[in-house]
Write an enzyme that holds these catalytic residues in place. Structure first.
Site, PDB file in Angstrom:
ATOM      1  N   ASP A   2       0.824  -1.211   0.000  1.00  0.00           N
ATOM      2  CA  ASP A   2       0.000   0.000   0.000  1.00  0.00           C
ATOM      3  C   ASP A   2       0.857   1.259   0.000  1.00  0.00           C
ATOM      4  O   ASP A   2       2.027   1.247   0.392  1.00  0.00           O
ATOM      5  CB  ASP A   2      -0.891   0.048   1.244  1.00  0.00           C
ATOM      6  CG  ASP A   2      -2.084  -0.885   1.172  1.00  0.00           C
ATOM      7  OD1 ASP A   2      -2.160  -1.667   0.210  1.00  0.00           O
ATOM      8  OD2 ASP A   2      -2.921  -0.838   2.083  1.00  0.00           O
ATOM      9  N   ASP A   3       0.234   2.361  -0.406  1.00  0.00           N
ATOM     10  CA  ASP A   3       0.709   3.748  -0.218  1.00  0.00           C
ATOM     11  C   ASP A   3       1.716   4.236  -1.249  1.00  0.00           C
ATOM     12  O   ASP A   3       2.125   5.393  -1.179  1.00  0.00           O
ATOM     13  CB  ASP A   3       1.293   3.971   1.182  1.00  0.00           C
ATOM     14  CG  ASP A   3       0.245   3.918   2.272  1.00  0.00           C
ATOM     15  OD1 ASP A   3      -0.942   3.694   1.950  1.00  0.00           O
ATOM     16  OD2 ASP A   3       0.600   4.080   3.461  1.00  0.00           O
ATOM     17  N   HIS A  62      -5.707   2.774  -4.107  1.00  0.00           N
ATOM     18  CA  HIS A  62      -5.837   3.017  -2.665  1.00  0.00           C
ATOM     19  C   HIS A  62      -6.529   4.359  -2.425  1.00  0.00           C
ATOM     20  O   HIS A  62      -6.403   4.948  -1.353  1.00  0.00           O
ATOM     21  CB  HIS A  62      -4.437   3.016  -2.058  1.00  0.00           C
ATOM     22  CG  HIS A  62      -4.375   2.750  -0.589  1.00  0.00           C
ATOM     23  ND1 HIS A  62      -5.257   1.930   0.079  1.00  0.00           N
ATOM     24  CD2 HIS A  62      -3.514   3.217   0.367  1.00  0.00           C
ATOM     25  CE1 HIS A  62      -4.941   1.886   1.363  1.00  0.00           C
ATOM     26  NE2 HIS A  62      -3.889   2.665   1.552  1.00  0.00           N
ATOM     27  N   HIS A 109      -5.016   9.665   0.888  1.00  0.00           N
ATOM     28  CA  HIS A 109      -5.108   8.721   2.009  1.00  0.00           C
ATOM     29  C   HIS A 109      -5.881   9.385   3.150  1.00  0.00           C
ATOM     30  O   HIS A 109      -5.316   9.821   4.144  1.00  0.00           O
ATOM     31  CB  HIS A 109      -3.707   8.312   2.462  1.00  0.00           C
ATOM     32  CG  HIS A 109      -3.672   7.030   3.226  1.00  0.00           C
ATOM     33  ND1 HIS A 109      -4.085   6.919   4.522  1.00  0.00           N
ATOM     34  CD2 HIS A 109      -3.273   5.787   2.852  1.00  0.00           C
ATOM     35  CE1 HIS A 109      -3.930   5.678   4.939  1.00  0.00           C
ATOM     36  NE2 HIS A 109      -3.438   4.963   3.933  1.00  0.00           N
ATOM     37  N   HIS A 123       3.874  -2.113   3.330  1.00  0.00           N
ATOM     38  CA  HIS A 123       3.889  -0.768   2.741  1.00  0.00           C
ATOM     39  C   HIS A 123       5.223  -0.534   2.049  1.00  0.00           C
ATOM     40  O   HIS A 123       6.285  -0.743   2.655  1.00  0.00           O
ATOM     41  CB  HIS A 123       3.663   0.300   3.821  1.00  0.00           C
ATOM     42  CG  HIS A 123       2.306   0.217   4.459  1.00  0.00           C
ATOM     43  ND1 HIS A 123       1.998  -0.699   5.441  1.00  0.00           N
ATOM     44  CD2 HIS A 123       1.174   0.935   4.249  1.00  0.00           C
ATOM     45  CE1 HIS A 123       0.735  -0.545   5.808  1.00  0.00           C
ATOM     46  NE2 HIS A 123       0.210   0.434   5.098  1.00  0.00           N
TER      47      HIS A 123
END
Length: 240
Positions: A55-56, A106, A110, A201
């Protein structure tokens, strides 16, 4: 009682029910409950396979190091990209895709979905999906919500956009300043079993500065553990 006053009173009376409906999917955030009763949302797949997800990203500093390690181990993974970061590093997004990795979104930013209404949620997802599609030439079909928290608006927006929400069965808690390669490996493997989905991540854009190094250091250990148990590691699309 005026008509306006009646409308306001009715709206206030309905507010608790509307709020409950909006936040109901938050129960899926509780991992043990989700893993047991929501296997599709948890990313549960065939018992001889582990889905590896990140993720991210993408991050020009850290993501290429994950790509090199995965290439050395001949492992392909699924990267859930933030739309804004993808827009900033289109070449890196194309590099991820060219290496055979799967790309999901995603969101654009965020931010917690519980704080967004239906229109803002839809616009955020659509912007991220279309940005990645424009860069890679392929439209993403997977979505992971920030913080792993869904809302009713998120489910509806994902459905309209042809996106399937996928969370995880185990994670590394690799986003904290206290994380180490050993702690990330231990945390992942505590809940790891066949058919599971791992969350790590490849960027620290929403984590402690440099936290990605713990995930990178743990990754060979995690892959070794999967190999020792006879698990194949790969993308969600290969997860069955």
């Amino acid at each position: 009682m005026t008509a306006n006053h009646l409308i306001r009173k009715t709206a206030l009376a309905a507010l608790p029910a509307l709020l409950a409906a909006h936040t109901a999917p938050v129960v899926s955030t509780f991992g043990p409950l989700r893993n047991r009763f929501m296997p599709r949302l948890s990313g549960r797949g065939r018992p001889d396979h582990i889905a590896l997800t990140f993720d991210d990203g993408p991050d020009p500093l850290s993501t290429p190091q994950f790509l090199r390690l995965l290439a050395e181990r001949q492992v392909r993974a699924t990267f859930f990209l933030l739309g804004r970061e993808a827009h900033r590093s289109p070449g890196l997004v194309r590099e991820i895709a060219a290496a055979g990795h799967e790309i999901g979104i995603h969101g654009w930013l965020h931010r917690p979905l519980l704080l967004r209404g239906p229109r803002a949620t839809y616009d955020d997802f659509a912007r991220a999906r279309d940005t990645v599609a424009d860069i890679t030439g392929g439209r993403p079909t997977l979505f992971r919500p920030p913080y792993g928290v869904m809302s009713t608006a998120a489910h509806l927006a994902a459905h309209r956009l042809g996106l399937t929400p996928v969370l995880w069965t185990c994670w590394g808690e690799d986003w904290t300043s206290r994380a180490t390669p050993a702690s990330v490996h231990r945390t992942v493997t505590t809940d790891l079993d066949g058919g599971g989905t791992i969350l790590l991540h490849d960027s620290d854009c929403t984590s402690a500065p440099g936290a990605w190094r713990s995930a990178l250091g743990a990754l060979p250990l995690i892959l070794d553990t999967c190999e020792q148990h006879g698990y194949e590691v790969g993308r969600l699309r290969d997860h069955g």
